[in-house]
Scaffold this motif. Structure first.
Motif, PDB file in Angstrom:
ATOM      1  N   PHE A 181      13.110   2.316 -34.378  1.00 44.51           N
ATOM      2  CA  PHE A 181      12.058   1.386 -33.982  1.00 44.51           C
ATOM      3  C   PHE A 181      12.520   0.646 -32.739  1.00 44.51           C
ATOM      4  O   PHE A 181      13.632   0.112 -32.717  1.00 44.51           O
ATOM      5  CB  PHE A 181      11.793   0.407 -35.131  1.00 44.51           C
ATOM      6  CG  PHE A 181      10.778  -0.657 -34.835  1.00 44.51           C
ATOM      7  CD1 PHE A 181       9.619  -0.382 -34.130  1.00 44.51           C
ATOM      8  CD2 PHE A 181      10.980  -1.964 -35.290  1.00 44.51           C
ATOM      9  CE1 PHE A 181       8.672  -1.365 -33.871  1.00 44.51           C
ATOM     10  CE2 PHE A 181      10.044  -2.953 -35.043  1.00 44.51           C
ATOM     11  CZ  PHE A 181       8.891  -2.664 -34.334  1.00 44.51           C
ATOM     12  N   LEU A 357       8.619  -3.081 -41.789  1.00 44.08           N
ATOM     13  CA  LEU A 357       8.876  -1.649 -41.918  1.00 44.08           C
ATOM     14  C   LEU A 357       9.822  -1.341 -43.064  1.00 44.08           C
ATOM     15  O   LEU A 357       9.702  -0.305 -43.721  1.00 44.08           O
ATOM     16  CB  LEU A 357       9.448  -1.107 -40.602  1.00 44.08           C
ATOM     17  CG  LEU A 357       8.445  -0.973 -39.445  1.00 44.08           C
ATOM     18  CD1 LEU A 357       9.176  -0.748 -38.135  1.00 44.08           C
ATOM     19  CD2 LEU A 357       7.460   0.160 -39.703  1.00 44.08           C
ATOM     20  N   LEU A 379       1.796  -0.013 -36.610  1.00 45.70           N
ATOM     21  CA  LEU A 379       3.029   0.778 -36.684  1.00 45.70           C
ATOM     22  C   LEU A 379       2.844   1.992 -37.584  1.00 45.70           C
ATOM     23  O   LEU A 379       2.290   1.892 -38.686  1.00 45.70           O
ATOM     24  CB  LEU A 379       4.172  -0.091 -37.223  1.00 45.70           C
ATOM     25  CG  LEU A 379       4.401  -1.424 -36.497  1.00 45.70           C
ATOM     26  CD1 LEU A 379       5.423  -2.268 -37.246  1.00 45.70           C
ATOM     27  CD2 LEU A 379       4.847  -1.181 -35.059  1.00 45.70           C
ATOM     28  N   ILE A 381       5.023   6.003 -38.495  1.00 44.22           N
ATOM     29  CA  ILE A 381       6.222   6.811 -38.264  1.00 44.22           C
ATOM     30  C   ILE A 381       5.779   8.193 -37.831  1.00 44.22           C
ATOM     31  O   ILE A 381       5.088   8.898 -38.561  1.00 44.22           O
ATOM     32  CB  ILE A 381       7.106   6.876 -39.514  1.00 44.22           C
ATOM     33  CG1 ILE A 381       7.661   5.487 -39.830  1.00 44.22           C
ATOM     34  CG2 ILE A 381       8.265   7.862 -39.297  1.00 44.22           C
ATOM     35  CD1 ILE A 381       8.615   5.435 -40.996  1.00 44.22           C
ATOM     36  N   VAL A 387       9.345   5.451 -34.754  1.00 42.63           N
ATOM     37  CA  VAL A 387       8.255   4.545 -35.089  1.00 42.63           C
ATOM     38  C   VAL A 387       7.316   4.477 -33.894  1.00 42.63           C
ATOM     39  O   VAL A 387       7.734   4.177 -32.775  1.00 42.63           O
ATOM     40  CB  VAL A 387       8.774   3.145 -35.449  1.00 42.63           C
ATOM     41  CG1 VAL A 387       7.613   2.182 -35.677  1.00 42.63           C
ATOM     42  CG2 VAL A 387       9.651   3.205 -36.695  1.00 42.63           C
ATOM     43  N   ARG A 389       4.240   2.734 -32.041  1.00 40.46           N
ATOM     44  CA  ARG A 389       3.605   1.414 -32.008  1.00 40.46           C
ATOM     45  C   ARG A 389       2.373   1.450 -31.107  1.00 40.46           C
ATOM     46  O   ARG A 389       2.454   1.831 -29.950  1.00 40.46           O
ATOM     47  CB  ARG A 389       4.592   0.368 -31.477  1.00 40.46           C
ATOM     48  CG  ARG A 389       4.021  -1.040 -31.390  1.00 40.46           C
ATOM     49  CD  ARG A 389       5.101  -2.020 -30.953  1.00 40.46           C
ATOM     50  NE  ARG A 389       5.519  -1.801 -29.565  1.00 40.46           N
ATOM     51  CZ  ARG A 389       5.063  -2.506 -28.521  1.00 40.46           C
ATOM     52  NH1 ARG A 389       4.158  -3.452 -28.717  1.00 40.46           N
ATOM     53  NH2 ARG A 389       5.498  -2.254 -27.305  1.00 40.46           N
TER      54      ARG A 389
END
Length: 409
Positions: A181, A357, A379, A381, A387, A389
């Motif tokens: 992330f 998360l 967010l 995956i 990750v 965004r």
């Protein structure tokens, strides 16, 4: 490296439980609890279970099945969460807001919370590797961190023993049982391209100051545009705090080839104040003008920034008032907490989302369509453990930053 240290500077990591926080943590907890609500916006399947999930990457993750079942929205935190941050060393200044944002999320959650332990990585690969080993040895069943890129590489040399959410992108794709992330320039460039394409703006003129962030965002913009049949029709260098007049170059871009549908500004706000009038003179003031979050650098005075009115840029949902509901408005927290002010606010929001998360990691990793609305954006995956965004969008109106109303697409 010496023995890893907890964020509180003790010689051994400290497990944090509600009611046992040190004085700075109490301040964060009190601020977070103002919200009075622990719910967040999620999308996709409600939680992992046979018949109601779409496995994104079967077998990639190894979660602790001894935990209580997931909540209806997919929330299923670990039993013991270890957080690896460089609370000493060169990255300590960045780590403070991340820590406080994570703690705001932790103390704002009213449902089951894990035991929480912080480990100081000292900002070095060796420190990160040592902190990771100690966290696993001391019973962590999930890990958040580390923060530095070299630190991430150190802990991702092989598949982590427990699920790990790194707070940066390393040199390689995250191995099994891990995700990365970050608030990466690449994400902003990719999101900008999608924003432009959704508005049929396919021929894009790029203005770049040439720094690392600009190069990375422009490369991602180009890749996404090319994939969709668009293109960068030209790149004009914008150098220094008082860049030279580029009106002639802008006029040439308007009349050459396919023309210009939009302008992408990979430059700082103080540079954009000089350039914006030149764009208008060249006939580009009415085109869609979109930039990176760098545009906020060197801004903050409405009387000077009103020249930027109408330029759109990606930002954190929290700063537009559309964040996860378990966080109060940024202004409310910033009054009492220095790490939520100014440039640090972005890292505070990042830390909050790291906590978010961690609680929804299984839900997101096992359902390709699942998403959670955080302080930095929506967010998900994506493939390979990154990750993804989707940021919020903002613009200037009267020299003040406001949410961009036209965010569809």
């Amino acid at each position: 490296m010496t023995a890893t240290q907890a964020q509180t500077a003790h010689a051994t990591p400290r497990v944090l439980r509600p009611g046992s926080a040190t004085r700075p943590m109490v301040a964060v907890a009190l601020v977070a609890l103002i919200a009075g609500c622990a719910t967040v916006r999620t999308t996709g399947t409600a939680g992992p279970g046979p018949g109601d999930v779409v496995p994104a990457e079967p077998g990639r993750w190894q979660f602790d099945d001894a935990r209580p079942p997931a909540e209806s929205d997919g929330y299923r935190p670990p039993r013991k969460l270890a957080v690896l941050l460089p609370m000493s060393g060169a990255l300590a200044t960045a780590a403070g807001p991340v820590r406080d944002g994570l703690l705001a999320g932790y103390y704002g959650e009213r449902r089951t919370r894990p035991e929480l332990a912080f480990y100081d990585t000292a900002g070095t690969p060796a420190g990160a590797a040592g902190a990771y080993a100690r966290a696993v040895a001391e019973g962590a069943d999930q890990i958040v961190g580390p923060l530095g890129r070299d630190e991430v590489d150190a802990v991702m040399q092989s598949a982590p023993a427990v699920p790990l959410l790194a707070l940066n992108r390393g040199a390689v794709t995250p191995p099994e049982n891990s995700a990365a992330f970050s608030l990466a320039p690449e994400d902003e460039g990719d999101a900008a391209a999608q924003y432009l394409l959704a508005r049929n703006a396919r021929n894009v003129l790029v203005l770049s100051n040439g720094d690392d962030n600009a190069r990375r965002s422009v490369d991602a913009l180009r890749a996404r545009l090319t994939q969709a049949g668009g293109s960068i029709v030209g790149t004009i260098a914008i150098v220094g705090d008082t860049p030279v007049d580029q009106t002639a170059a802008f006029r040439n871009a308007v009349t050459a080839g396919t023309g210009v549908d939009a302008v992408f500004l990979a430059i700082r706000g103080n540079q954009a104040r000089v350039i914006a009038p030149q764009l208008s003179v060249a006939g580009l003031g009415s085109r869609l003008r979109l930039g990176t979050s760098q545009l906020t650098a060197g801004t903050g005075k409405p009387e000077e920034d009103q020249i930027l009115d109408g330029i759109v840029f990606p930002t954190e949902s929290w700063s537009t008032g559309a964040s996860a509901r378990s966080l109060p408005p940024q202004a409310t927290i910033a009054r009492d907490l220095p790490t939520a002010r100014g440039g640090a606010a972005r890292l505070f929001a990042f830390g909050f989302d790291a906590w978010l998360l961690s609680g929804y990691l299984e839900h997101l990793s096992r359902n390709a369509e699942a998403g959670v609305g955080g302080a930095t954006g929506m967010l998900r995956i994506g493939p390979g453990g990154q990750v993804v965004r989707q940021p919020a969008w903002a613009t200037w109106r009267g020299g003040r930053v406001v949410a961009q109303a036209d965010v569809g697409g």
